[in-house]
Design an enzyme around this catalytic site. Structure first.
Site: not given
Ligand SMILES: NC(=O)c1ccc[n+]([C@@H]2O[C@H](COP(=O)([O-])OP(=O)(O)OC[C@H]3O[C@@H](n4cnc5c(N)ncnc54)[C@H](OP(=O)(O)O)[C@@H]3O)[C@@H](O)[C@H]2O)c1
Length: 418
Positions: A27, A129, A186, A201
């Site tokens: 995201v 949400v 996933e 949610k």
């Molecule tokens: N994916 C979806 O479709 C979706 C939909 C609705 C809501 N969300 C929400 O959006 C949020 C992000 O999801 P995502 O899918 O984008 O996750 P993601 O792909 O796993 O990305 C997480 C990011 O956070 C960074 N990170 C993790 N731990 C960290 C730390 N300790 N300090 C600093 N940075 C850190 C990671 O860095 P590194 O690259 O260094 O690992 C990565 O850049 C979540 O809350 C998720 O529930 C996602």
């Protein structure tokens, strides 16, 4: 520290609007790209051009520097820590914050909302949400003066995709594998298929709609792993479709928040929502019913909801939803039920089951019987009954010697708006 008057004026300042980005994964990277694509247009109607002033991942960036440079922080790390600590520090520093983190908001929402209130900053979380469906905005703003009776939501696109595939004849395992191949599930789908993601949610939505703090631990949830293909076939014969439904509703002067598979009649607005989509129905005496639907997840789609939050923070402050009195949480609620039983095909079975249910206040609305030699199927839909009464009746039925396997039950949502 920035005062509310200053914070409210963030959009009215001069120079670029500095957005600090925490997390650059699915995201976060889509959000950075979308913001760059849309910056010029946002500047045209907002007066300031949003720019990413710093990015934090595990490998790059300093939180302190990002915090001091930013007008607003966007948290897209996910999970509890360090996201919680970063958001609290940003709020304490008087910065508005945007997050898509349902886990965090459903477990530490009160702490974050309280901090935001105390420091007079805005905490926006539309993407946490229902994907892109703008339900938070609608509840906070458009319906802020409407007393809400009930919210039903399909708030997990993965399970909705799986159930749609099962309705087309796939087994649960085949449908899950298809969801994983298509990128809707996933490698470890447990949070989705157990109902926990939807429960998080619904906790957030319930708080918003009813002004009552609800923790994820207070939401009863049930997933879709135990569903069988024939449940969907029988249901079709009874005119029902199966969805994983989140519900938050006033019940007996309290509030019931829960997630479970439920059958819907064809006239229900959520019955036709299929594939990886989300939809939320808001019911109130004043408005009858409003349904919003759209894509449930995906990097770019979620990023678009996050960007909407950023733009809304750049605009003047909207009035928050009027405070509502806190409601007690209610556990035992009435519902209609679908009950599926494998029984020995002999006379008197239907009568014994009907009597066991009737003695516990459960009456039957419709029945399907299929004889198959020694093993017959008895499928029924009940009238409204308390969950505790149905459980007691099923316990009694479970003692009959003609039963061939444990009875299965799924709730049926009766409301129709046709
Ligand atoms: N994916 C979806 O479709 C979706 C939909 C609705 C809501 N969300 C929400 O959006 C949020 C992000 O999801 P995502 O899918 O984008 O996750 P993601 O792909 O796993 O990305 C997480 C990011 O956070 C960074 N990170 C993790 N731990 C960290 C730390 N300790 N300090 C600093 N940075 C850190 C990671 O860095 P590194 O690259 O260094 O690992 C990565 O850049 C979540 O809350 C998720 O529930 C996602």
């Amino acid at each position: 520290m920035c005062s509310r008057a200053q914070a409210a004026g963030t959009g009215a300042g001069s120079g670029p609007f500095q957005v600090g980005l925490l997390g650059h994964g699915t995201v976060g990277s889509a959000f950075a790209q979308l913001l760059e694509e849309r910056a010029e247009e946002i500047e045209r109607f907002n007066g300031r051009r949003p720019v990413i002033s710093g990015v934090l991942t595990r490998a790059q960036g300093s939180f302190e520097e990002i915090l001091s440079d930013a007008d607003l922080l966007v948290e897209l790390i996910g999970g509890i820590e360090p996201a919680r600590e970063y958001l609290l520090r940003a709020i304490a520093a008087g910065k508005d914050v945007v997050s898509a983190n349902k886990q965090l908001l459903s477990q530490h929402g009160e702490e974050l909302f309280e901090a935001a209130r105390e420091h007079r900053v805005r905490l926006r979380f539309e993407a946490a949400v229902a994907g892109v469906v703008p339900v938070v905005r609608v509840l906070e703003e458009s319906l802020s003066a409407t007393p809400i009776e009930r919210i039903h939501g399909i708030v997990n696109g993965t399970t909705n995709f799986i159930l749609s595939e099962m309705a087309r004849g796939s087994t649960y395992a085949e449908a899950l594998a298809q969801a994983q191949r298509s990128g809707y599930a996933e490698a470890d789908p447990s949070d989705d298929v157990s109902g926990r993601d939807a429960a998080a949610k619904m906790a957030i939505l319930a708080r918003l709609a009813f002004g009552t703090p609800v923790h994820l631990n207070q939401v009863r949830y049930e997933g879709i792993e135990h569903l069988q293909g024939d449940d969907l076939q029988y249901a079709r014969e009874l005119g029902l479709g199966l969805k994983l439904i989140g519900t938050a509703e006033r019940r007996g002067g309290g509030l019931s928040v829960r997630v479970h598979p439920a059958f819907l009649y064809a006239g229900h607005p959520l019955a036709s929502v299929s594939g990886p989509y989300n939809a939320v129905t808001v019911e109130s005496e004043t408005i009858t019913e409003i349904t919003m639907s759209g894509p449930g997840a995906g990097g770019r789609q979620t990023a678009s909801a996050v960007l909407g939050d950023v733009v809304s923070v750049m605009l003047p402050v909207a009035a928050p939803r009027a405070p509502v009195s806190r409601l007690a949480l209610v556990e035992d609620v009435e519902s209609a039920f679908y009950v599926h039983m494998e029984v020995a095909d002999r006379p008197g079975v239907l009568g014994a089951v009907t009597q066991a249910l009737g003695e516990r206040g459960v009456s039957i609305k419709s029945v399907l019987q299929r004889g198959m030699g020694e093993n017959a199927r008895l499928v029924m839909v009940t009238h409204l009954a308390l969950e505790s009464s149905l459980n007691a009746a099923i316990e009694r039925v479970g003692q009959f010697d003609f039963l061939r396997s444990a009875p299965r039950m799924i709730r049926v949502i009766e409301e129709e708006f046709t």
